[in-house]
Design a protein around this motif. Structure first.
Motif, PDB file in Angstrom:
ATOM      1  N   ARG A 182       0.783  -1.101  -0.321  1.00  0.00           N
ATOM      2  CA  ARG A 182      -0.310  -0.474   0.244  1.00  0.00           C
ATOM      3  C   ARG A 182       0.744   1.088  -0.543  1.00  0.00           C
ATOM      4  N   ALA A 183       1.855   1.163   0.843  1.00  0.00           N
ATOM      5  CA  ALA A 183       2.730   2.168   0.673  1.00  0.00           C
ATOM      6  C   ALA A 183       3.665   2.461  -0.729  1.00  0.00           C
ATOM      7  N   GLY A 184       3.751   1.596  -1.540  1.00  0.00           N
ATOM      8  CA  GLY A 184       4.110   1.869  -2.757  1.00  0.00           C
ATOM      9  C   GLY A 184       5.317   1.236  -3.487  1.00  0.00           C
ATOM     10  N   THR A 185       5.670  -0.154  -2.505  1.00  0.00           N
ATOM     11  CA  THR A 185       6.085  -1.045  -3.705  1.00  0.00           C
ATOM     12  C   THR A 185       5.572  -2.210  -3.889  1.00  0.00           C
ATOM     13  N   THR A 186       5.675  -2.587  -5.663  1.00  0.00           N
ATOM     14  CA  THR A 186       5.828  -3.428  -5.537  1.00  0.00           C
ATOM     15  C   THR A 186       5.795  -5.157  -5.311  1.00  0.00           C
ATOM     16  N   ILE A 187       5.139  -5.394  -5.529  1.00  0.00           N
ATOM     17  CA  ILE A 187       5.522  -7.103  -4.985  1.00  0.00           C
ATOM     18  C   ILE A 187       5.418  -8.422  -5.748  1.00  0.00           C
ATOM     19  N   LEU A 188       6.553  -9.352  -5.860  1.00  0.00           N
ATOM     20  CA  LEU A 188       6.470 -10.890  -6.033  1.00  0.00           C
ATOM     21  C   LEU A 188       6.665 -11.814  -5.042  1.00  0.00           C
TER      22      LEU A 188
END
Length: 235
Positions: A182-188
């Motif tokens: 939610r704070a803006g980091t994309t996650i795999l």
């Protein structure tokens, strides 16, 4: 943000990934599910520069990163939290976090990220002077994630963050994963706990014996009878 196209990866003569293609868009949580030994961790290691693909391309923010050294991939904005946590046991919590920021020159930003990590993981603040080897498994997982955040990644690769943790700690880790996103980091996210992974992800890929065999919106895969049968214990 990330485009993997038809990559083949080998360990010696053994082919671990066969023509794997996937995409991750900015702002998403994308999960990879599959049995042990399916090639999920191999894929993350290839993305973070620990392994080189024999064939295929990897584009990150439209730049080719296939086969680039791990350090330059971290510099480009990709952080990898490996399976088994790998914290530096003889260093304190704080020293481990400092290592995460070793490529950064923005001391003010580093200071802010220290505060952010301690906000996300209050337990690390309580234990910041403690040797990392003395932490519980859940605390070490928090530290490994905190250390990755200190590199200020745009894309975070998480390998089995819930492995070996008590159910309550698994819930905590997953709510923090959502918060980081939610704070803006994309996650795999690579995760054995397919239920939890599909419940937080936007999209998912299913890997079997080194190949992608299914993909789609996470909710759709969660509802699929075939996926339920194979990965969700028939629930």
């Amino acid at each position: 943000m990330l485009k993997v196209d038809q990559i083949d990866v080998y360990y010696g003569n053994i082919q671990a990934l066969k023509g794997v293609s996937l995409e991750v868009h900015e702002g998403e949580i994308v999960t990879l599910i599959g049995a042990n030994g399916a090639g999920k961790s191999t894929l993350l290691k290839t993305l973070s520069g620990l392994l080189k693909p024999k064939k295929g391309t990897i584009q990150y923010l439209e730049n080719s990163i296939a086969g680039k050294p791990a350090q330059s991939i971290v510099k480009a904005g990709i952080s990898h939290v490996p399976e088994g946590r790998r914290v530096f046991a003889n260093m304190t919590v704080e020293e481990n976090l400092q290592l995460g920021a070793y490529l950064r020159k923005d001391s003010q930003g580093v200071k802010q990220d220290f505060e952010r990590v301690y906000e996300l993981f209050p337990r690390l603040l309580e234990r910041k002077k403690q040797l990392s080897g003395t932490l519980s498994g859940g605390e070490q997982q928090m530290l490994a994630m905190g250390r990755a955040i200190m590199a200020k990644p745009k894309l975070l690769l998480l390998d089995e963050p819930s492995m070996g943790l008590a159910p309550l700690m698994v819930k905590t880790i997953f709510s923090i994963i959502e918060e980081i996103n939610r704070a803006g980091t994309t996650i795999l996210l690579v995760e054995q706990n397919a239920h939890m992974a599909l419940s937080v992800a936007n999209r998912a890929y299913v890997i079997e014996t080194g190949s992608v065999v299914a993909s789609g919106p996470a909710a759709e895969l969660q509802a699929s009878e075939q996926i339920k049968e194979a990965y969700l214990g028939g629930l």
